[in-house]
Structure formats: C-alpha cells, structure tokens
Design a protein around this motif. Structure first.
Motif, PDB file in Angstrom:
ATOM      1  N   ILE A 163      98.556 -25.443  52.746  1.00 57.39           N
ATOM      2  CA  ILE A 163      99.549 -24.450  53.194  1.00 57.39           C
ATOM      3  C   ILE A 163     100.686 -24.924  54.024  1.00 57.39           C
ATOM      4  O   ILE A 163     100.280 -25.858  54.903  1.00 57.39           O
ATOM      5  CB  ILE A 163      98.856 -23.199  54.118  1.00 57.39           C
TER       6      ILE A 163
ATOM      7  N   PHE B 158     103.165 -16.079  57.199  1.00 59.24           N
ATOM      8  CA  PHE B 158     102.129 -15.801  56.773  1.00 59.24           C
ATOM      9  C   PHE B 158     101.508 -14.630  57.471  1.00 59.24           C
ATOM     10  O   PHE B 158     100.942 -13.561  56.808  1.00 59.24           O
ATOM     11  CB  PHE B 158     100.883 -17.057  57.047  1.00 59.24           C
TER      12      PHE B 158
ATOM     13  N   ARG C 202      90.597 -18.777  54.618  1.00 57.59           N
ATOM     14  CA  ARG C 202      90.629 -18.458  53.092  1.00 57.59           C
ATOM     15  C   ARG C 202      91.607 -18.739  52.246  1.00 57.59           C
ATOM     16  O   ARG C 202      91.388 -19.089  51.064  1.00 57.59           O
ATOM     17  CB  ARG C 202      90.190 -16.900  53.241  1.00 57.59           C
ATOM     18  N   ASP C 203      92.771 -18.488  52.696  1.00 63.34           N
ATOM     19  CA  ASP C 203      94.041 -18.641  51.994  1.00 63.34           C
ATOM     20  C   ASP C 203      93.996 -20.279  51.421  1.00 63.34           C
ATOM     21  O   ASP C 203      94.439 -20.863  50.564  1.00 63.34           O
ATOM     22  CB  ASP C 203      95.222 -18.092  52.497  1.00 63.34           C
TER      23      ASP C 203
ATOM     24  N   ARG D 220      91.649 -21.241  48.981  1.00 65.43           N
ATOM     25  CA  ARG D 220      91.797 -20.678  47.715  1.00 65.43           C
ATOM     26  C   ARG D 220      92.813 -21.529  47.184  1.00 65.43           C
ATOM     27  O   ARG D 220      92.938 -21.985  45.916  1.00 65.43           O
ATOM     28  CB  ARG D 220      92.382 -19.116  47.899  1.00 65.43           C
ATOM     29  N   HIS D 221      94.002 -21.890  47.688  1.00 64.79           N
ATOM     30  CA  HIS D 221      95.208 -22.749  47.392  1.00 64.79           C
ATOM     31  C   HIS D 221      95.203 -24.080  47.844  1.00 64.79           C
ATOM     32  O   HIS D 221      96.127 -24.875  47.331  1.00 64.79           O
ATOM     33  CB  HIS D 221      96.268 -21.880  48.032  1.00 64.79           C
TER      34      HIS D 221
END
Length: 150
Positions: free
Chosen positions: A83, A91, A75-76, A79-80
């Motif tokens: 990573i 994290f 999900r992160d 969104r971004h």
C-alpha cells in the motif's frame, strides 16, 4: 379570516444575541483538539502496544476504532501486497494527517508493506540497486551499446 398558520416567529428567528451555542461548542472543540485523549479505561486498550496507545491518545482515536482501521489496512495489504503512502492518505474516512500517522506506524512496525520505490525514498536515497542501475546505464551509453527507444 384566511390567515395562514406557520411556525411561530421564535422557531425561525435566531435567539437574541445570535447562535452562541454552536460557536461555543466549536471553540471548545478546537481547544480540546490538541489535547491527548485519555484512553486508559476504554474498551480495547488492553489489545494495544505502547506505541499504538500513544498514537491513539495523540490522534484522539478510540482503541476500538483504531483496531477496526488496523484490521482493514492489514487485510488490504495481505490482498494487494503493498500500500503506497498516497493510497493510505485516502484509505480511511479520516483526515489525511491522521491516516498517514497510522500508516507510518504500521510501516515502521513491519505490519504494512510500502512499495519498494517508497522505501528507497524514505531511507533517503536510491539505494545500492538504483546506484548500480544508473551506473550501468551510463557505462552502456558511453560504450555506444545503449539504444534509445522512442
């Protein structure tokens, strides 16, 4: 008789011979730590691929916990965009080595995107774009076209 009542001496004093219960439990945990966890009958194991099952067993993660961690990371990443390895270290509330093992697997499987500079470093070099850019910079500086900014 103004005698104060407090806890009985047995409640505050360690047991005879010290607190061996906690020490024995810690020693037992330390010896089990390197042993793979049997996840074959745990809930959620049927949702994992072969490499994920192996990672869960060797990292001693329950499949349901692993799936929750994976969901958070994916999900992160959605969104971004990317990573970094450094971000992945902190994290989760896991030790850094386990977090990085999860991250490395997900990058290998293509589920998580690492930043472009990290991908080049992981492949063992700067790549063609880095080589071409540095060659162009050298050529420009030799021709005198290269301006230095301060």
């Amino acid at each position: 008789g103004g005698r104060e009542l407090g806890p009985p001496p047995s409640a505050t004093a360690p047991p005879p011979g010290g607190n061996k219960g906690a020490g024995a439990a810690l020693a037992s945990w330390r010896t089990r730590r390197g042993v793979a966890l049997d996840i074959s009958c745990m809930p959620g194991v049927e949702l994992l691929g072969g490499r994920e099952r192996e990672l869960c067993a060797t990292s001693r993660l329950h499949p349901a916990h692993y799936l929750a961690l994976k969901d958070m990371m994916l999900r992160d990443c959605a969104r971004h965009g990317t990573i970094s390895r450094q971000e992945a270290r902190t994290f989760f509330r896991l030790d850094a080595s386990r977090s990085l093992r999860l991250y490395d697997l997900w990058v290998q499987l293509g589920w998580v995107s690492a930043p472009a500079t990290q991908k080049k470093a992981a492949s063992g070099g700067a790549g063609e774009a880095g080589t071409a850019a540095s060659a162009a910079a050298r050529a420009a500086s030799e021709d005198g076209d290269f301006e230095e900014t301060i």
